[in-house]
Design a protein around this motif. Structure first.
Motif, PDB file in Angstrom:
ATOM      1  N   PRO A 164      -7.897 -15.171   8.006  1.00  0.00           N
ATOM      2  CA  PRO A 164      -8.843 -15.389   9.112  1.00  0.00           C
ATOM      3  C   PRO A 164      -9.059 -14.158   9.986  1.00  0.00           C
ATOM      4  O   PRO A 164     -10.141 -13.960  10.526  1.00  0.00           O
ATOM      5  CB  PRO A 164      -8.207 -16.523   9.924  1.00  0.00           C
ATOM      6  N   CYS A 165      -8.040 -13.298  10.091  1.00  0.00           N
ATOM      7  CA  CYS A 165      -8.184 -12.078  10.896  1.00  0.00           C
ATOM      8  C   CYS A 165      -8.900 -10.968  10.134  1.00  0.00           C
ATOM      9  O   CYS A 165      -9.189  -9.911  10.691  1.00  0.00           O
ATOM     10  CB  CYS A 165      -6.816 -11.590  11.372  1.00  0.00           C
ATOM     11  N   LEU A 166      -9.196 -11.196   8.860  1.00  0.00           N
ATOM     12  CA  LEU A 166      -9.920 -10.269   7.982  1.00  0.00           C
ATOM     13  C   LEU A 166      -9.156  -8.962   7.709  1.00  0.00           C
ATOM     14  O   LEU A 166      -9.751  -7.984   7.282  1.00  0.00           O
ATOM     15  CB  LEU A 166     -11.306  -9.939   8.553  1.00  0.00           C
ATOM     16  N   LYS A 167      -7.846  -8.971   7.897  1.00  0.00           N
ATOM     17  CA  LYS A 167      -7.066  -7.758   7.664  1.00  0.00           C
ATOM     18  C   LYS A 167      -6.363  -7.745   6.313  1.00  0.00           C
ATOM     19  O   LYS A 167      -5.901  -6.702   5.866  1.00  0.00           O
ATOM     20  CB  LYS A 167      -6.032  -7.574   8.780  1.00  0.00           C
ATOM     21  N   HIS A 168      -6.277  -8.905   5.657  1.00  0.00           N
ATOM     22  CA  HIS A 168      -5.596  -9.001   4.374  1.00  0.00           C
ATOM     23  C   HIS A 168      -6.438  -9.834   3.417  1.00  0.00           C
ATOM     24  O   HIS A 168      -7.108 -10.777   3.832  1.00  0.00           O
ATOM     25  CB  HIS A 168      -4.223  -9.654   4.523  1.00  0.00           C
ATOM     26  N   ALA A 169      -6.352  -9.466   2.155  1.00  0.00           N
ATOM     27  CA  ALA A 169      -7.054 -10.225   1.124  1.00  0.00           C
ATOM     28  C   ALA A 169      -6.181 -10.321  -0.117  1.00  0.00           C
ATOM     29  O   ALA A 169      -5.710  -9.307  -0.631  1.00  0.00           O
ATOM     30  CB  ALA A 169      -8.382  -9.564   0.778  1.00  0.00           C
ATOM     31  N   LYS A 170      -5.931 -11.555  -0.571  1.00  0.00           N
ATOM     32  CA  LYS A 170      -5.226 -11.760  -1.831  1.00  0.00           C
ATOM     33  C   LYS A 170      -6.281 -11.811  -2.924  1.00  0.00           C
ATOM     34  O   LYS A 170      -7.230 -12.590  -2.853  1.00  0.00           O
ATOM     35  CB  LYS A 170      -4.454 -13.079  -1.821  1.00  0.00           C
ATOM     36  N   VAL A 171      -6.109 -10.977  -3.923  1.00  0.00           N
ATOM     37  CA  VAL A 171      -7.042 -10.911  -5.035  1.00  0.00           C
ATOM     38  C   VAL A 171      -6.358 -11.533  -6.250  1.00  0.00           C
ATOM     39  O   VAL A 171      -5.397 -10.977  -6.781  1.00  0.00           O
ATOM     40  CB  VAL A 171      -7.456  -9.452  -5.336  1.00  0.00           C
TER      41      VAL A 171
END
Length: 111
Positions: free
Chosen positions: A44-51
């Motif tokens: 939600p904070c747009l700082k991490h993304a699991k791919v």
């Protein structure tokens, strides 16, 4: 998952599309030739993304090393192609669900 937020959903879709294109057309590492991006989960904070990805070679050490080697290139290309101020930190996760479904299918076929 952060799919409840329209902005994170848009960013998730864009990251998925761009990473798939980059891995298919621009990354020259042979260990990454058979990777398929299944989904991206953006915090939600747009700082991490699991791919989430699958590969014909599973999550071998060579594939994970190839992803680590390609990370600076992938992030720089995402920064050029996306309209956001910052690019989330990417965390690649091998998706075992397909392997598990194949095992279950084989077990059911044996019954």
């Amino acid at each position: 998952m952060a799919k409840d937020y329209p902005r994170s959903d848009r960013i998730r879709q864009q990251i998925k599309k761009e990473l798939a294109n980059l891995l298919q057309k621009e990354v020259k590492d042979p260990s990454l030739n058979q990777i398929t991006i299944l989904d991206v989960d953006v915090s939600p904070c747009l700082k991490h993304a699991k791919v989430f990805f699958v590969s014909q070679e599973e999550a071998s050490e060579e594939v994970m090393k190839g992803l680590a080697r390609s990370m600076p290139f992938l992030r720089s290309q995402l920064a050029k192609r996306m309209t956001t101020r910052g690019i989330p930190k990417l965390h690649f996760v091998y998706d075992k669900s397909i392997d598990e479904s194949i095992k279950i299918s084989k077990l059911l076929d044996g019954i």
